[in-house]
Design a protein around this motif. Sequence first.
Motif, PDB file in Angstrom:
ATOM      1  N   LEU A 107      10.647  -1.961   3.462  1.00  0.00           N
ATOM      2  CA  LEU A 107       9.872  -2.416   4.611  1.00  0.00           C
ATOM      3  C   LEU A 107       8.760  -1.412   4.869  1.00  0.00           C
ATOM      4  O   LEU A 107       8.958  -0.199   4.730  1.00  0.00           O
ATOM      5  CB  LEU A 107      10.763  -2.538   5.851  1.00  0.00           C
ATOM      6  N   ASP A 108       7.595  -1.904   5.263  1.00  0.00           N
ATOM      7  CA  ASP A 108       6.500  -0.963   5.442  1.00  0.00           C
ATOM      8  C   ASP A 108       5.451  -1.499   6.405  1.00  0.00           C
ATOM      9  O   ASP A 108       5.371  -2.701   6.673  1.00  0.00           O
ATOM     10  CB  ASP A 108       5.839  -0.648   4.100  1.00  0.00           C
ATOM     11  N   ILE A 109       4.642  -0.569   6.912  1.00  0.00           N
ATOM     12  CA  ILE A 109       3.480  -0.861   7.749  1.00  0.00           C
ATOM     13  C   ILE A 109       2.239  -0.398   6.992  1.00  0.00           C
ATOM     14  O   ILE A 109       2.200   0.725   6.476  1.00  0.00           O
ATOM     15  CB  ILE A 109       3.573  -0.125   9.107  1.00  0.00           C
ATOM     16  N   TYR A 110       1.230  -1.271   6.934  1.00  0.00           N
ATOM     17  CA  TYR A 110      -0.025  -0.920   6.272  1.00  0.00           C
ATOM     18  C   TYR A 110      -1.097  -0.742   7.368  1.00  0.00           C
ATOM     19  O   TYR A 110      -1.587  -1.731   7.917  1.00  0.00           O
ATOM     20  CB  TYR A 110      -0.482  -2.003   5.301  1.00  0.00           C
ATOM     21  N   PRO A 111      -1.467   0.485   7.689  1.00  0.00           N
ATOM     22  CA  PRO A 111      -2.316   0.710   8.869  1.00  0.00           C
ATOM     23  C   PRO A 111      -3.754   0.209   8.748  1.00  0.00           C
ATOM     24  O   PRO A 111      -4.357  -0.168   9.747  1.00  0.00           O
ATOM     25  CB  PRO A 111      -2.275   2.232   9.039  1.00  0.00           C
ATOM     26  N   TYR A 112      -4.317   0.195   7.541  1.00  0.00           N
ATOM     27  CA  TYR A 112      -5.723  -0.210   7.374  1.00  0.00           C
ATOM     28  C   TYR A 112      -5.787  -1.370   6.384  1.00  0.00           C
ATOM     29  O   TYR A 112      -6.309  -1.236   5.274  1.00  0.00           O
ATOM     30  CB  TYR A 112      -6.558   0.973   6.872  1.00  0.00           C
ATOM     31  N   TYR A 113      -5.293  -2.518   6.804  1.00  0.00           N
ATOM     32  CA  TYR A 113      -5.018  -3.607   5.867  1.00  0.00           C
ATOM     33  C   TYR A 113      -5.062  -4.924   6.621  1.00  0.00           C
ATOM     34  O   TYR A 113      -4.667  -5.009   7.783  1.00  0.00           O
ATOM     35  CB  TYR A 113      -3.607  -3.376   5.296  1.00  0.00           C
ATOM     36  N   GLY A 114      -5.562  -5.950   5.961  1.00  0.00           N
ATOM     37  CA  GLY A 114      -5.465  -7.312   6.464  1.00  0.00           C
ATOM     38  C   GLY A 114      -5.227  -8.230   5.280  1.00  0.00           C
ATOM     39  O   GLY A 114      -5.613  -7.914   4.162  1.00  0.00           O
ATOM     40  N   SER A 115      -4.604  -9.367   5.491  1.00  0.00           N
ATOM     41  CA  SER A 115      -4.247 -10.271   4.405  1.00  0.00           C
ATOM     42  C   SER A 115      -4.781 -11.673   4.680  1.00  0.00           C
ATOM     43  O   SER A 115      -5.300 -11.968   5.763  1.00  0.00           O
ATOM     44  CB  SER A 115      -2.724 -10.331   4.242  1.00  0.00           C
ATOM     45  N   ASP A 116      -4.614 -12.538   3.690  1.00  0.00           N
ATOM     46  CA  ASP A 116      -4.950 -13.941   3.908  1.00  0.00           C
ATOM     47  C   ASP A 116      -4.085 -14.544   5.009  1.00  0.00           C
ATOM     48  O   ASP A 116      -4.525 -15.453   5.721  1.00  0.00           O
ATOM     49  CB  ASP A 116      -4.765 -14.740   2.606  1.00  0.00           C
ATOM     50  N   ALA A 132       0.827  -1.208   0.000  1.00  0.00           N
ATOM     51  CA  ALA A 132       0.000   0.000   0.000  1.00  0.00           C
ATOM     52  C   ALA A 132       0.863   1.260   0.000  1.00  0.00           C
ATOM     53  O   ALA A 132       1.795   1.397   0.793  1.00  0.00           O
ATOM     54  CB  ALA A 132      -0.915  -0.007   1.216  1.00  0.00           C
ATOM     55  N   MET A 133       0.529   2.189  -0.901  1.00  0.00           N
ATOM     56  CA  MET A 133       1.284   3.433  -1.047  1.00  0.00           C
ATOM     57  C   MET A 133       0.463   4.624  -0.572  1.00  0.00           C
ATOM     58  O   MET A 133      -0.763   4.605  -0.609  1.00  0.00           O
ATOM     59  CB  MET A 133       1.670   3.638  -2.510  1.00  0.00           C
ATOM     60  N   GLY A 134       1.171   5.667  -0.113  1.00  0.00           N
ATOM     61  CA  GLY A 134       0.506   6.892   0.314  1.00  0.00           C
ATOM     62  C   GLY A 134       1.394   7.684   1.253  1.00  0.00           C
ATOM     63  O   GLY A 134       2.570   7.322   1.475  1.00  0.00           O
ATOM     64  N   ASP A 135       0.861   8.734   1.813  1.00  0.00           N
ATOM     65  CA  ASP A 135       1.619   9.581   2.736  1.00  0.00           C
ATOM     66  C   ASP A 135       2.119   8.750   3.918  1.00  0.00           C
ATOM     67  O   ASP A 135       1.356   7.994   4.525  1.00  0.00           O
ATOM     68  CB  ASP A 135       0.756  10.724   3.261  1.00  0.00           C
ATOM     69  N   ASP A 153      -0.047   1.763  -6.469  1.00  0.00           N
ATOM     70  CA  ASP A 153      -0.519   3.114  -6.211  1.00  0.00           C
ATOM     71  C   ASP A 153      -2.044   3.160  -6.301  1.00  0.00           C
ATOM     72  O   ASP A 153      -2.661   2.461  -7.107  1.00  0.00           O
ATOM     73  CB  ASP A 153       0.081   4.083  -7.231  1.00  0.00           C
ATOM     74  N   SER A 154      -2.672   3.999  -5.456  1.00  0.00           N
ATOM     75  CA  SER A 154      -4.124   4.246  -5.471  1.00  0.00           C
ATOM     76  C   SER A 154      -4.923   2.966  -5.299  1.00  0.00           C
ATOM     77  O   SER A 154      -5.830   2.666  -6.088  1.00  0.00           O
ATOM     78  CB  SER A 154      -4.530   4.963  -6.766  1.00  0.00           C
ATOM     79  N   SER A 155      -4.609   2.232  -4.241  1.00  0.00           N
ATOM     80  CA  SER A 155      -5.276   0.952  -4.013  1.00  0.00           C
ATOM     81  C   SER A 155      -6.776   1.119  -3.835  1.00  0.00           C
ATOM     82  O   SER A 155      -7.259   2.113  -3.311  1.00  0.00           O
ATOM     83  CB  SER A 155      -4.683   0.261  -2.778  1.00  0.00           C
ATOM     84  N   HIS A 156      -7.507   0.118  -4.309  1.00  0.00           N
ATOM     85  CA  HIS A 156      -8.972   0.075  -4.285  1.00  0.00           C
ATOM     86  C   HIS A 156      -9.589   1.203  -5.110  1.00  0.00           C
ATOM     87  O   HIS A 156     -10.723   1.621  -4.862  1.00  0.00           O
ATOM     88  CB  HIS A 156      -9.503   0.090  -2.857  1.00  0.00           C
TER      89      HIS A 156
END
Length: 349
Positions: free
Chosen positions: A289-298, A245-248, A319-322
């Motif tokens: 390396l990254d943290i995705y704050p509003y995300y869940g995976s399988d 996930a990309m963004g600020d 970029d621009s997920s969903h």
Amino acid sequence: MVYPNIEEIFPLLKNLVSIPSPSGNTNEVITYVEKFLSELQITTRRNRKGGLIATIEGKDSSQHRMLTAHVDTLGAMVKEIKPSGRLKIDLIGGFKYNSIEGEYCQIETSNGKKYSGTILMHQTSVHVYKDAGKKERNQDNMEVRIDEKVHSEQEVRALGIEVGDFVSFDPRVEVTPSGYIKSRHLDDKASVAILLQLMKQIKTENLHLPYTTHFLISNNEEIGYGGNSNITPETVEYLAVDMGAMGDGQSTDEYTVSICVKDASGPYHYELRKHLVRLAEENNIQYKLDIYPYYGSDASAAIRSGHDIIHGLIGPGIDSSHAFERTHKSSIENTAKLLYHYIQSNLIQ
């Protein structure tokens, strides 16, 4: 070192995103994947949820690995047929109505008929609605305009359209000369394409994997539970391959493989994360390396369901997920390279 042919991934990805597969209606795309793997003589089976599990035997069959990517996408369902002949929709997956405004779509009836349409604000025309730009983009104000001569609820029902019919969005897929691929549903069909090409390489190059490895093509990830079952008792490591996930505030970009250290479910397995980083650094693979704050995976769904596994998450940066998604071939390539080395590495001890 020979890596999966990146150029072969792009036509495969274009085929995948062009097959409508909102969560709950994925049989067509699963059949496509099933046929692709059958031609490679890779053993597959479907689970009761409709996902596909491919298995490649390894030298050690007492310990297993599982890799997963999901083929289900965002979409919608007919909520109501309006007196005007327009459709009210209910969303499938976590996205906002503004991200689909103006999008072409397809309505699939329960008997298999397909109709095209466009998702629009009811108050679209600025020549009629003074507040067209101010109205909230929500279920009450957005509707599907069907490309048929219908002006009433009865005329729509006569087409066979009913409440509960699936609505899918036009992917508008394009590969640019500069190496970008932009399309809806790169989450997570980019990863599915990478895994399919990886399995093709395993077979064509006769690679001998150190451990029996399962590849789960899940079909309910967007609604939270695609990869939480059918995990063999022998499975030690479970790696989800899903978008970065990309963004600020994010380090993920469109050019590297993203290694997730934490998402909304909490941290991923620390030792597996360090193992993936070592593999990347030893093989000159560009990563973040990254943290995705509003995300869940399988993988996080599998942990929540009680499986005693080592879990991880990597994927290409999107970029621009969903919404109107985009990535670059270099991100696809770096992800493919890391997976290539990972499946041939030793398990975390």
